[in-house]
Design a protein around this motif. Sequence first.
Motif, PDB file in Angstrom:
ATOM      1  N   MET A 124      -6.384 -39.142  10.286  1.00 32.27           N
ATOM      2  CA  MET A 124      -7.412 -38.234  10.792  1.00 32.27           C
ATOM      3  C   MET A 124      -8.663 -38.286   9.912  1.00 32.27           C
ATOM      4  O   MET A 124      -9.783 -38.210  10.423  1.00 32.27           O
ATOM      5  CB  MET A 124      -6.870 -36.796  10.872  1.00 32.27           C
ATOM      6  N   ARG A 125      -8.477 -38.466   8.603  1.00 31.24           N
ATOM      7  CA  ARG A 125      -9.637 -38.609   7.706  1.00 31.24           C
ATOM      8  C   ARG A 125     -10.367 -39.925   7.959  1.00 31.24           C
ATOM      9  O   ARG A 125     -11.568 -40.026   7.706  1.00 31.24           O
ATOM     10  CB  ARG A 125      -9.201 -38.493   6.253  1.00 31.24           C
ATOM     11  N   VAL A 126      -9.661 -40.932   8.432  1.00 31.48           N
ATOM     12  CA  VAL A 126     -10.297 -42.207   8.772  1.00 31.48           C
ATOM     13  C   VAL A 126     -11.075 -42.065  10.083  1.00 31.48           C
ATOM     14  O   VAL A 126     -12.199 -42.557  10.208  1.00 31.48           O
ATOM     15  CB  VAL A 126      -9.238 -43.338   8.879  1.00 31.48           C
ATOM     16  N   ILE A 127     -10.487 -41.387  11.050  1.00 30.61           N
ATOM     17  CA  ILE A 127     -11.095 -41.265  12.382  1.00 30.61           C
ATOM     18  C   ILE A 127     -12.371 -40.423  12.356  1.00 30.61           C
ATOM     19  O   ILE A 127     -13.368 -40.753  12.999  1.00 30.61           O
ATOM     20  CB  ILE A 127     -10.074 -40.672  13.376  1.00 30.61           C
ATOM     21  N   SER A 128     -12.350 -39.341  11.602  1.00 31.43           N
ATOM     22  CA  SER A 128     -13.437 -38.368  11.610  1.00 31.43           C
ATOM     23  C   SER A 128     -14.837 -38.962  11.381  1.00 31.43           C
ATOM     24  O   SER A 128     -15.753 -38.677  12.159  1.00 31.43           O
ATOM     25  CB  SER A 128     -13.156 -37.269  10.596  1.00 31.43           C
ATOM     26  N   PRO A 129     -15.063 -39.786  10.363  1.00 27.62           N
ATOM     27  CA  PRO A 129     -16.420 -40.324  10.169  1.00 27.62           C
ATOM     28  C   PRO A 129     -16.877 -41.233  11.318  1.00 27.62           C
ATOM     29  O   PRO A 129     -18.066 -41.261  11.644  1.00 27.62           O
ATOM     30  CB  PRO A 129     -16.323 -41.124   8.868  1.00 27.62           C
ATOM     31  N   TYR A 130     -15.957 -41.942  11.929  1.00 27.83           N
ATOM     32  CA  TYR A 130     -16.313 -42.775  13.079  1.00 27.83           C
ATOM     33  C   TYR A 130     -16.742 -41.896  14.253  1.00 27.83           C
ATOM     34  O   TYR A 130     -17.720 -42.200  14.943  1.00 27.83           O
ATOM     35  CB  TYR A 130     -15.136 -43.668  13.497  1.00 27.83           C
ATOM     36  N   THR A 131     -16.006 -40.803  14.455  1.00 28.01           N
ATOM     37  CA  THR A 131     -16.351 -39.879  15.532  1.00 28.01           C
ATOM     38  C   THR A 131     -17.700 -39.232  15.271  1.00 28.01           C
ATOM     39  O   THR A 131     -18.537 -39.124  16.179  1.00 28.01           O
ATOM     40  CB  THR A 131     -15.257 -38.802  15.681  1.00 28.01           C
ATOM     41  N   GLU A 132     -17.931 -38.815  14.023  1.00 27.68           N
ATOM     42  CA  GLU A 132     -19.212 -38.203  13.671  1.00 27.68           C
ATOM     43  C   GLU A 132     -20.377 -39.176  13.863  1.00 27.68           C
ATOM     44  O   GLU A 132     -21.450 -38.791  14.299  1.00 27.68           O
ATOM     45  CB  GLU A 132     -19.176 -37.703  12.235  1.00 27.68           C
ATOM     46  N   ALA A 133     -20.148 -40.436  13.543  1.00 32.00           N
ATOM     47  CA  ALA A 133     -21.222 -41.432  13.633  1.00 32.00           C
ATOM     48  C   ALA A 133     -21.488 -41.901  15.055  1.00 32.00           C
ATOM     49  O   ALA A 133     -22.643 -42.132  15.435  1.00 32.00           O
ATOM     50  CB  ALA A 133     -20.895 -42.635  12.747  1.00 32.00           C
ATOM     51  N   ALA A 164     -12.150 -46.310  15.789  1.00 33.73           N
ATOM     52  CA  ALA A 164     -11.241 -45.970  14.688  1.00 33.73           C
ATOM     53  C   ALA A 164      -9.790 -46.115  15.111  1.00 33.73           C
ATOM     54  O   ALA A 164      -8.965 -46.642  14.348  1.00 33.73           O
ATOM     55  CB  ALA A 164     -11.517 -44.550  14.197  1.00 33.73           C
ATOM     56  N   MET A 165      -9.470 -45.664  16.310  1.00 34.43           N
ATOM     57  CA  MET A 165      -8.091 -45.773  16.794  1.00 34.43           C
ATOM     58  C   MET A 165      -7.677 -47.242  16.919  1.00 34.43           C
ATOM     59  O   MET A 165      -6.567 -47.616  16.542  1.00 34.43           O
ATOM     60  CB  MET A 165      -7.931 -45.053  18.135  1.00 34.43           C
ATOM     61  N   ALA A 166      -8.571 -48.075  17.438  1.00 35.99           N
ATOM     62  CA  ALA A 166      -8.270 -49.510  17.558  1.00 35.99           C
ATOM     63  C   ALA A 166      -8.097 -50.128  16.176  1.00 35.99           C
ATOM     64  O   ALA A 166      -7.170 -50.920  15.951  1.00 35.99           O
ATOM     65  CB  ALA A 166      -9.377 -50.218  18.338  1.00 35.99           C
TER      66      ALA A 166
END
Length: 91
Positions: A58-67, A76-78
């Motif tokens: 979830m910490r990895v996904i969050s910055p991708y979602t924010e950006a 991020a999921m891929a």
Amino acid sequence: MSQTESTALADVSALRADLDLVDAEIRALVGRRRELSREIQRIRQASGGTRTDLTREMRVISPYTEAYGRQGTAIAMALLEICRGTGAPPR
């Protein structure tokens, strides 16, 4: 073809070559990330832990979602799936 059209085509061609280089760099970075991720998985499992850490993911996904919004989440999921080694093996 006019000089302007010819120049525009040359500009597009040069920019596409730059994009090809960026794509190659991205693939190399994903490969490096996959190596690191698999080493972390190996160490975690060897010490009795799980292969994945959902809090970390979830910490990895969050910055991708924010950006990048919803598409960033998909990226991020891929990336996580590629690095977990749960998908098809690389060709």
